[in-house]
Design a protein around this motif. Structure first.
Motif, short mmCIF file in Angstrom:
data_model
loop_
_atom_site.label_atom_id
_atom_site.label_comp_id
_atom_site.label_asym_id
_atom_site.label_seq_id
_atom_site.Cartn_x
_atom_site.Cartn_y
_atom_site.Cartn_z
N ASP A 55 0.80 -1.21 0.00
CA ASP A 55 0.00 0.00 0.00
C ASP A 55 0.84 1.27 0.00
O ASP A 55 0.31 2.36 0.07
CB ASP A 55 -0.94 0.00 1.21
CG ASP A 55 -2.03 -1.06 1.09
OD1 ASP A 55 -2.49 -1.52 2.12
OD2 ASP A 55 -2.39 -1.41 -0.06
N ARG A 89 -13.80 7.64 9.51
CA ARG A 89 -13.32 6.33 9.95
C ARG A 89 -14.10 5.16 9.42
O ARG A 89 -13.78 4.01 9.70
CB ARG A 89 -13.23 6.31 11.47
CG ARG A 89 -12.16 7.29 11.93
CD ARG A 89 -11.83 7.19 13.35
NE ARG A 89 -10.74 8.12 13.65
CZ ARG A 89 -10.42 8.46 14.87
NH1 ARG A 89 -11.07 7.98 15.90
NH2 ARG A 89 -9.43 9.31 15.05
N ASP A 90 -15.13 5.44 8.61
CA ASP A 90 -15.81 4.35 7.92
C ASP A 90 -14.96 3.84 6.76
O ASP A 90 -15.24 2.79 6.21
CB ASP A 90 -17.19 4.79 7.43
CG ASP A 90 -17.12 6.02 6.52
OD1 ASP A 90 -16.38 6.97 6.86
OD2 ASP A 90 -17.81 6.02 5.50
N ASP A 93 -11.38 2.32 5.37
CA ASP A 93 -10.19 1.65 5.87
C ASP A 93 -8.94 2.41 5.43
O ASP A 93 -9.02 3.36 4.65
CB ASP A 93 -10.15 0.18 5.43
CG ASP A 93 -10.00 -0.01 3.93
OD1 ASP A 93 -9.37 0.82 3.25
OD2 ASP A 93 -10.51 -1.03 3.42
N ASP A 94 -7.78 2.02 5.95
CA ASP A 94 -6.53 2.75 5.68
C ASP A 94 -6.26 2.91 4.19
O ASP A 94 -5.91 4.01 3.73
CB ASP A 94 -5.34 2.04 6.33
CG ASP A 94 -5.32 2.17 7.84
OD1 ASP A 94 -4.56 1.41 8.46
OD2 ASP A 94 -6.03 3.03 8.39
N ARG A 151 -2.26 4.49 13.44
CA ARG A 151 -3.64 4.47 13.95
C ARG A 151 -4.39 5.67 13.39
O ARG A 151 -4.12 6.81 13.76
CB ARG A 151 -3.63 4.49 15.47
CG ARG A 151 -5.00 4.40 16.08
CD ARG A 151 -4.88 4.19 17.59
NE ARG A 151 -6.14 4.38 18.25
CZ ARG A 151 -7.09 3.47 18.34
NH1 ARG A 151 -6.91 2.29 17.78
NH2 ARG A 151 -8.21 3.72 18.97
N TYR A 152 -5.32 5.42 12.49
CA TYR A 152 -6.15 6.45 11.85
C TYR A 152 -5.30 7.53 11.17
O TYR A 152 -5.62 8.71 11.23
CB TYR A 152 -7.13 7.09 12.85
CG TYR A 152 -8.07 6.11 13.44
CD1 TYR A 152 -8.94 5.36 12.65
CD2 TYR A 152 -8.10 5.90 14.81
CE1 TYR A 152 -9.81 4.44 13.20
CE2 TYR A 152 -8.98 4.99 15.38
CZ TYR A 152 -9.83 4.26 14.57
OH TYR A 152 -10.69 3.35 15.12
N TYR A 160 1.39 3.53 7.44
CA TYR A 160 0.12 3.77 8.08
C TYR A 160 0.29 3.69 9.59
O TYR A 160 1.17 3.00 10.09
CB TYR A 160 -0.92 2.74 7.62
CG TYR A 160 -1.13 2.79 6.12
CD1 TYR A 160 -2.09 3.63 5.59
CD2 TYR A 160 -0.35 2.04 5.27
CE1 TYR A 160 -2.27 3.71 4.21
CE2 TYR A 160 -0.52 2.12 3.89
CZ TYR A 160 -1.48 2.96 3.38
OH TYR A 160 -1.64 3.05 2.02
N ASN A 167 -7.08 10.56 9.65
CA ASN A 167 -8.46 10.14 9.45
C ASN A 167 -9.23 10.42 10.73
O ASN A 167 -9.52 9.54 11.52
CB ASN A 167 -8.51 8.65 9.09
CG ASN A 167 -9.90 8.21 8.69
OD1 ASN A 167 -10.86 8.92 8.88
ND2 ASN A 167 -9.99 7.02 8.13
#
Length: 193
Positions: A28, A91-92, A94-95, A71-72, A69, A87
């Protein structure tokens, strides 16, 4: 299986899971361009894109490398400096989906150059003007936070300049920006009649 063998097997499974997770994260990582004008304090870019004092606008089309990535957050490098796109309110997603929303593979600068002069001027100022398409609004203001705007085909998008200064953009049946609802101070900061 003995107690020691069980611990070794559990460690091996945990290590294998970390390797797989690391491989997914490595896949990613990619280079691209900022989708839209985003505001940064120098290390943090929030999906709320608040226009608070001390934040500078990083223009749409700026080269970006996604480096990882957290946490959020999507860790990025812009102009040789580490930053994170947070993010905070979407938060709906994904990364990977969140990262690909903000870092796109096609440079938007070429498309922006084809837009009418008034639209280009509005985008350069991180403002909106009547007649803009949804794509043009997104490029200028960033995405409206998905927790408040789950459907990007909706006739109403909600944005905020800061925690207390909401403005609502209304689109007509053809998907063109028709009007804004907000107080006069906020309207002067985001609307070009």
């Amino acid at each position: 299986m003995g107690h020691t063998q069980g611990r070794h097997a559990a460690r091996a499974l945990a290590l294998a899971a970390l390797v797989v997770a690391g491989a997914a994260t490595a896949q990613d990582r990619f280079d691209g361009y900022l989708c839209c004008n985003m505001r940064s304090d120098g290390s943090w870019i929030s999906d709320s894109n608040y226009a608070e004092n001390g934040k500078r606008v990083i223009p749409a089309g700026t080269p970006v490398s996604v480096t990882g990535y957290g946490r959020y957050r999507t860790k990025v490098e812009i102009d040789g400096k580490r930053q994170a796109i947070g993010n905070d309110y979407s938060r709906d997603l994904d990364d990977a989906a969140f990262a690909r929303r903000y870092v796109v593979t096609e440079d938007p600068a070429a498309k922006i150059a084809t837009w009418p002069a008034k639209v280009q001027a509005a985008v350069k100022q991180s403002k909106v003007t009547p007649g803009m398409t949804r794509e043009q609004v997104l490029t200028s203001l960033g995405y409206p936070i998905s927790s408040e705007n789950p459907d990007l085909e909706s006739a109403l998008w909600r944005y905020w300049l800061d925690s207390f200064s909401e403005f609502q953009l209304h689109f007509d049946a053809q998907g063109r920006l028709a009007s804004i609802t907000t107080d006069p101070t906020v309207q002067n900061r985001v609307w070009v009649p």
